[in-house]
Scaffold this motif. Sequence first.
Motif, mmCIF file in Angstrom:
data_model
loop_
_atom_site.group_PDB
_atom_site.id
_atom_site.type_symbol
_atom_site.label_atom_id
_atom_site.label_comp_id
_atom_site.label_asym_id
_atom_site.label_seq_id
_atom_site.Cartn_x
_atom_site.Cartn_y
_atom_site.Cartn_z
ATOM 1 N N PRO A 3 0.513 -1.410 0.040
ATOM 2 C CA PRO A 3 -0.285 0.123 -0.204
ATOM 3 C C PRO A 3 0.877 1.600 -0.048
ATOM 4 O O PRO A 3 1.810 0.810 0.697
ATOM 5 C CB PRO A 3 -0.865 -0.344 1.294
ATOM 6 N N LEU A 4 0.550 2.577 -0.850
ATOM 7 C CA LEU A 4 1.318 3.327 -0.750
ATOM 8 C C LEU A 4 0.725 4.896 -0.295
ATOM 9 O O LEU A 4 -0.578 4.887 -0.268
ATOM 10 C CB LEU A 4 0.860 3.775 -2.342
ATOM 11 N N THR A 5 1.381 5.045 0.952
ATOM 12 C CA THR A 5 0.922 6.583 1.826
ATOM 13 C C THR A 5 1.708 8.485 1.670
ATOM 14 O O THR A 5 2.672 7.871 1.339
ATOM 15 C CB THR A 5 0.970 6.311 2.885
ATOM 16 N N VAL A 6 1.006 8.573 0.659
ATOM 17 C CA VAL A 6 1.218 10.218 0.718
ATOM 18 C C VAL A 6 0.977 11.293 1.841
ATOM 19 O O VAL A 6 -0.203 11.163 2.240
ATOM 20 C CB VAL A 6 0.793 10.567 -0.457
ATOM 21 N N ILE A 7 2.219 11.775 1.988
ATOM 22 C CA ILE A 7 2.159 12.983 3.241
ATOM 23 C C ILE A 7 2.154 14.299 2.154
ATOM 24 O O ILE A 7 2.840 14.506 1.284
ATOM 25 C CB ILE A 7 3.399 12.573 4.094
ATOM 26 N N GLY A 8 1.553 14.843 2.720
ATOM 27 C CA GLY A 8 2.010 16.564 1.721
ATOM 28 C C GLY A 8 1.233 17.695 2.596
ATOM 29 O O GLY A 8 0.581 17.100 3.197
ATOM 30 N N PHE A 9 1.579 18.324 2.471
ATOM 31 C CA PHE A 9 0.997 19.931 2.646
ATOM 32 C C PHE A 9 -0.491 20.175 1.973
ATOM 33 O O PHE A 9 -0.339 20.466 0.804
ATOM 34 C CB PHE A 9 1.529 20.917 3.032
ATOM 35 N N LEU A 10 -1.723 20.583 2.487
ATOM 36 C CA LEU A 10 -2.530 21.494 1.672
ATOM 37 C C LEU A 10 -2.498 22.983 0.915
ATOM 38 O O LEU A 10 -1.620 23.636 1.467
ATOM 39 C CB LEU A 10 -3.523 21.510 2.986
ATOM 40 N N GLY A 11 -2.282 22.821 -0.473
ATOM 41 C CA GLY A 11 -1.515 24.033 -0.743
ATOM 42 C C GLY A 11 -2.730 24.823 -0.777
ATOM 43 O O GLY A 11 -4.058 25.352 -1.553
ATOM 44 N N ASP A 78 -0.521 23.400 12.886
ATOM 45 C CA ASP A 78 -0.564 25.063 12.815
ATOM 46 C C ASP A 78 0.891 25.505 12.977
ATOM 47 O O ASP A 78 1.517 24.901 14.127
ATOM 48 C CB ASP A 78 -1.500 25.471 13.992
ATOM 49 N N PHE A 79 1.555 26.778 12.356
ATOM 50 C CA PHE A 79 1.800 27.970 12.196
ATOM 51 C C PHE A 79 2.022 29.178 13.067
ATOM 52 O O PHE A 79 1.247 29.265 12.294
ATOM 53 C CB PHE A 79 2.951 27.614 11.178
ATOM 54 N N ARG A 80 3.009 30.028 14.155
ATOM 55 C CA ARG A 80 3.177 30.936 14.436
ATOM 56 C C ARG A 80 3.090 31.364 13.134
ATOM 57 O O ARG A 80 2.487 32.538 12.804
ATOM 58 C CB ARG A 80 3.265 31.625 15.454
ATOM 59 N N ASP A 81 4.384 31.629 12.635
ATOM 60 C CA ASP A 81 5.086 32.015 11.456
ATOM 61 C C ASP A 81 5.001 30.450 10.537
ATOM 62 O O ASP A 81 6.587 29.858 10.913
ATOM 63 C CB ASP A 81 6.397 32.918 11.739
ATOM 64 N N PRO A 82 4.764 30.751 8.982
ATOM 65 C CA PRO A 82 5.217 29.294 8.409
ATOM 66 C C PRO A 82 6.534 29.793 7.942
ATOM 67 O O PRO A 82 6.552 28.844 6.883
ATOM 68 C CB PRO A 82 3.882 29.391 7.456
ATOM 69 N N TRP A 83 7.130 31.042 7.741
ATOM 70 C CA TRP A 83 8.116 31.374 7.538
ATOM 71 C C TRP A 83 9.349 30.999 8.313
ATOM 72 O O TRP A 83 10.239 31.476 8.036
ATOM 73 C CB TRP A 83 8.065 32.355 6.450
ATOM 74 N N ASP A 84 9.324 30.342 9.531
ATOM 75 C CA ASP A 84 10.157 30.074 10.555
ATOM 76 C C ASP A 84 10.497 28.570 10.392
ATOM 77 O O ASP A 84 9.730 27.928 10.563
ATOM 78 C CB ASP A 84 9.074 30.476 12.022
ATOM 79 N N PHE A 85 12.089 28.839 9.837
ATOM 80 C CA PHE A 85 12.917 27.700 9.513
ATOM 81 C C PHE A 85 12.711 27.356 11.034
ATOM 82 O O PHE A 85 12.417 25.409 11.039
ATOM 83 C CB PHE A 85 13.439 27.941 8.849
ATOM 84 N N GLU A 86 12.998 27.019 11.878
ATOM 85 C CA GLU A 86 13.189 26.370 13.503
ATOM 86 C C GLU A 86 11.538 25.995 13.602
ATOM 87 O O GLU A 86 12.153 25.050 14.282
ATOM 88 C CB GLU A 86 14.048 27.332 14.201
ATOM 89 N N GLU A 87 10.813 26.952 13.441
ATOM 90 C CA GLU A 87 9.721 26.303 13.893
ATOM 91 C C GLU A 87 8.896 25.583 13.404
ATOM 92 O O GLU A 87 8.573 24.077 13.938
ATOM 93 C CB GLU A 87 8.613 27.693 14.105
ATOM 94 N N VAL A 88 8.904 25.782 11.566
ATOM 95 C CA VAL A 88 8.544 24.611 11.129
ATOM 96 C C VAL A 88 8.997 23.310 11.095
ATOM 97 O O VAL A 88 8.795 22.235 11.271
ATOM 98 C CB VAL A 88 8.324 25.068 9.532
ATOM 99 N N TYR A 89 10.390 23.432 11.145
ATOM 100 C CA TYR A 89 11.485 21.770 11.007
ATOM 101 C C TYR A 89 11.013 21.243 12.364
ATOM 102 O O TYR A 89 10.815 19.537 12.024
ATOM 103 C CB TYR A 89 12.516 22.356 10.944
ATOM 104 N N ILE A 112 5.765 16.983 -2.634
ATOM 105 C CA ILE A 112 6.919 18.734 -1.580
ATOM 106 C C ILE A 112 6.346 19.994 -2.576
ATOM 107 O O ILE A 112 6.834 20.380 -2.910
ATOM 108 C CB ILE A 112 8.357 18.506 -1.868
ATOM 109 N N THR A 113 5.363 19.327 -3.481
ATOM 110 C CA THR A 113 4.785 20.218 -4.648
ATOM 111 C C THR A 113 4.009 21.455 -3.936
ATOM 112 O O THR A 113 4.071 22.984 -4.263
ATOM 113 C CB THR A 113 3.956 19.672 -6.150
ATOM 114 N N THR A 114 3.536 21.372 -2.567
ATOM 115 C CA THR A 114 2.340 22.508 -2.370
ATOM 116 C C THR A 114 3.783 22.678 -1.119
ATOM 117 O O THR A 114 4.343 21.886 -0.727
ATOM 118 C CB THR A 114 0.837 21.498 -1.557
ATOM 119 N N GLY A 115 2.452 23.836 -0.461
ATOM 120 C CA GLY A 115 3.444 24.489 0.878
ATOM 121 C C GLY A 115 4.275 25.197 0.945
ATOM 122 O O GLY A 115 4.402 25.121 -0.221
#
Length: 533
Positions: A3-11, A78-89, A112-115
């Motif tokens: 079975p195949l599972t895909v993980i990704g962000f909603l665009g 949820d991210f307070r700042d989606p452009w904060d590398f440390e928080e997102v990682y 990795i196309t979305t997000g």
Amino acid sequence: MKPLTVIGFLGSTLDASKFGPSRWNKWRPTVALTMHEDLRVDRLVLLHGTAHRRLAEHVAEDIASVSPETQVDMRVLDFRDPWDFEEVYGKLLDFARAEPFDPDEQDYLLHITTGTHVAQICLFLLTEARYLPGRLLQTQPAKRAEDGGAPGRWSIIDLDLSRYDSIATRFAVASAESTSFLKSGIDTRNAAFNRMIDEIEQVALRSRAPVLLMGPTGAGKSQLARRIYELKKAKHQIAGSFVEVNCATLKGDSAMPALFGHRKGAFTGAVADRPGLLRSADKGMLFLDEIGELGLDEQAMILRAIEDKRFLPVGADKEVASDFQLIAGTNRDLGEAVAAGAFRDDLYARLNLWTFRLPGLADRREDIEPNLDYELDRFAEREGDQASFNKEARQRYLTFAISGEASWPGNFRDLAASITRMATLSPKGRIDVDCVDKEIERLRRLWSGQADNAADILSEILSDEQMAELDLFDRVQLAETIRICRASRSLSQAGRTLFNASRMRRSSSNDADRLRKYLARFDLEWSVVNDLM
């Protein structure tokens, strides 16, 4: 197939559309990846923020209509700042650690196309580090605009570079070029030296910590330090200048101002501000050769400058900053100097993270032959004249050079001087056997101690008339002075050796000037005496 599972962000932009029939005319990456006939998605883990819950539900409904077999598993992230590398990682790492992955039973793809770009980078890093045990999935729309509602194309990026021979080969070539660059392009043959250069190349490109180069005088510490600088600059890791200083020349009251700079009026003769060597190396590299010759006070300030990137110029009331990388060189055993109280243990500990001991030429005799051509090329660049050995002369010189009879006490400096002499004495540019025989005899005489004979030393630099005018006392004294000069790297070092006892009884001294005046009595200059080394 597993079975195949895909993980990704909603665009939030790419997946958004009007809630009507027209939405099917637009390429929406999350919906489209479940529409491919050759890509069966059994489970989709859809990461989204609370603010985009309605859009996530709408996308899940559309997926159910085009791919009923795909289970959509919606996850709020949820991210307070989606452009904060440390928080997102950090949050994605927590997600990866909590997820019950089972690679033996399922395959995983990371979309990795979305997000945001930050999220895409973090997915890449976590996949490369195997926190997410899958491969990267990239999707893109169809080429033709009229196919807007089509699923488009998909491709998988496998991060196992060992599977791509061409890429692996390119990386190997790039690494070989770096190590060859550090060796000045010389095809060295000493296995231990080559292993050390490989390690230095890795350290140079991956660390900004101080590097300590140990080895005898003439082993090539200065040249290697400059090549490390040039390599880092070529890789855009360093932007400032290469600043080199021989610490053996920094003695007494002049050491602090030279290194750390001074303010106008800080002492007699300080007629203007001076930045100092450390400031000059800002954003660049500082090479402190013979660092073991620095005084303890200078060592303490150097340690502070390394650790805090700040120091106090002489006469200043405000610190200045300089962000430099340090390479230190020494021909002394700093461990023994620490035990003797001549070198600070805390500075030695700071320098001793990356320590490399360069072997002398006598320990790298197999590298003499490739260095012959290198030194001849340097002579041509320096003098504008080409010179080369004939076959018999080259073989005769090499036979002597690699034998135990050749001690090479000055290491590569001895070799460079030897090649320079032969090239200079071959005006037609062809070094023949006669020239080689004379040079070998000269080296034997210099190394055997015969040159210590006063008459032999003085006859090389004085005419018969000048020799006849010298008293025996002056001959012995001048010959010993010249011998010390030949064994020294600078006029100051020779002066300190010659006047060491008396200088300790003087409040101030200028040994270099004292030696210069002594040589002038015999119409000699330092450059003439030192060129004969």
